[in-house]
Design a protein around this motif. Structure first.
Motif, short mmCIF file in Angstrom:
data_model
loop_
_atom_site.label_atom_id
_atom_site.label_comp_id
_atom_site.label_asym_id
_atom_site.label_seq_id
_atom_site.Cartn_x
_atom_site.Cartn_y
_atom_site.Cartn_z
N ASN A 28 -11.40 -36.12 40.44
CA ASN A 28 -12.00 -37.46 40.54
C ASN A 28 -12.26 -38.12 39.18
N GLY A 29 -11.99 -37.42 38.08
CA GLY A 29 -12.15 -38.02 36.76
C GLY A 29 -13.55 -37.97 36.20
N ARG A 30 -14.52 -37.55 37.00
CA ARG A 30 -15.90 -37.46 36.50
C ARG A 30 -16.13 -36.10 35.86
N ASP A 31 -17.06 -36.05 34.90
CA ASP A 31 -17.50 -34.77 34.38
C ASP A 31 -18.13 -34.00 35.53
N ALA A 32 -18.05 -32.68 35.48
CA ALA A 32 -18.62 -31.85 36.54
C ALA A 32 -19.62 -30.87 35.95
N ASP A 49 -32.79 -25.72 44.29
CA ASP A 49 -33.45 -26.97 44.70
C ASP A 49 -33.35 -28.04 43.61
N GLU A 50 -33.54 -27.64 42.36
CA GLU A 50 -33.44 -28.61 41.26
C GLU A 50 -32.01 -29.12 41.13
N PHE A 51 -31.03 -28.25 41.31
CA PHE A 51 -29.62 -28.66 41.25
C PHE A 51 -29.33 -29.72 42.31
N ILE A 52 -29.83 -29.51 43.52
CA ILE A 52 -29.64 -30.48 44.61
C ILE A 52 -30.36 -31.79 44.30
N ARG A 53 -31.59 -31.70 43.80
CA ARG A 53 -32.33 -32.93 43.42
C ARG A 53 -31.56 -33.73 42.37
N LEU A 54 -31.04 -33.05 41.36
CA LEU A 54 -30.28 -33.74 40.32
C LEU A 54 -29.04 -34.41 40.89
N SER A 55 -28.40 -33.75 41.85
CA SER A 55 -27.16 -34.30 42.42
C SER A 55 -27.41 -35.62 43.14
N SER A 56 -28.60 -35.81 43.67
CA SER A 56 -28.88 -37.04 44.39
C SER A 56 -29.32 -38.17 43.46
N SER A 57 -29.67 -37.85 42.22
CA SER A 57 -30.13 -38.90 41.31
C SER A 57 -29.18 -39.19 40.15
N LEU A 58 -28.23 -38.31 39.87
CA LEU A 58 -27.31 -38.51 38.74
C LEU A 58 -25.90 -38.72 39.29
N SER A 59 -25.50 -39.97 39.38
CA SER A 59 -24.27 -40.30 40.10
C SER A 59 -23.00 -40.24 39.25
N ASN A 60 -23.12 -40.07 37.94
CA ASN A 60 -21.92 -40.04 37.10
C ASN A 60 -21.31 -38.65 36.97
N LEU A 61 -21.95 -37.66 37.55
CA LEU A 61 -21.47 -36.28 37.50
C LEU A 61 -21.06 -35.80 38.89
N SER A 62 -20.08 -34.92 38.93
CA SER A 62 -19.79 -34.18 40.15
C SER A 62 -20.60 -32.90 40.09
N PHE A 63 -21.28 -32.56 41.17
CA PHE A 63 -22.09 -31.35 41.25
C PHE A 63 -21.36 -30.35 42.13
N ILE A 64 -21.12 -29.16 41.58
CA ILE A 64 -20.33 -28.14 42.26
C ILE A 64 -21.11 -26.83 42.23
N THR A 65 -21.12 -26.13 43.35
CA THR A 65 -21.73 -24.81 43.37
C THR A 65 -20.68 -23.78 43.75
N ARG A 107 -31.87 -29.73 33.64
CA ARG A 107 -32.03 -31.18 33.69
C ARG A 107 -31.53 -31.81 32.38
N ALA A 108 -31.83 -31.23 31.25
CA ALA A 108 -31.41 -31.77 29.96
C ALA A 108 -29.87 -31.79 29.87
N LEU A 109 -29.21 -30.72 30.31
CA LEU A 109 -27.77 -30.66 30.29
C LEU A 109 -27.17 -31.74 31.20
N ALA A 110 -27.68 -31.83 32.42
CA ALA A 110 -27.18 -32.81 33.38
C ALA A 110 -27.41 -34.24 32.90
N ASP A 111 -28.61 -34.50 32.39
CA ASP A 111 -28.92 -35.85 31.89
C ASP A 111 -27.99 -36.26 30.75
N ARG A 112 -27.73 -35.33 29.84
CA ARG A 112 -26.87 -35.62 28.68
C ARG A 112 -25.47 -36.02 29.12
#
Length: 116
Positions: A28-32, A49-65, A107-112
């Motif tokens: 999809n071209g987004r950072d993951a 739980d924090e990973f899921i919370r971040l996925s709903s608020s940070l839309s420029n990243l793909s979240f993968i588990t 959170r710091a990694l995801a936000d960056r």
């Protein structure tokens, strides 16, 4: 196909089990940001739980588990030996990451990378 790729985009967190699924989530071209976990790993459960919370608020990243027991081929190819581990990928290429259960560090990694 195209419909299958769109299915990945509509999910806040994509669960990867196979190498083919691994390739698709990077199309999809987004950072993951990838969370490598194991069901028996208590620190992995604490950060989920924090990973899921971040996925709903940070839309420029793909979240993968990736559950390392369910997706042994993927976790071995990515060199995972400790959990939880969190990695950033650009176009499927590893950029940086850390091992541990620090939600502050997660959170710091995801936000960056969400900001780039």
């Amino acid at each position: 196909g195209r419909a299958e790729s769109c299915r990945w985009l509509s999910m806040p967190v994509s669960r990867v089990v196979t190498v083919d699924e691994w390739a698709k989530v990077h199309e999809n071209g987004r950072d993951a940001i990838v969370s490598y976990t194991a069901g028996w790993c208590e620190p992995s459960r604490r950060t989920a739980d924090e990973f899921i919370r971040l996925s709903s608020s940070l839309s420029n990243l793909s979240f993968i588990t990736v559950d390392v027991e369910e997706a042994e081929d993927v976790s071995q190819a990515c060199g995972i030996s400790s959990m939880p581990a969190f990695h950033i990928y650009k176009e499927g290429v590893f950029i940086e990451g850390f091992v541990g259960s620090s939600t502050h560090q997660l959170r710091a990694l995801a936000d960056r990378y969400n900001a780039t």
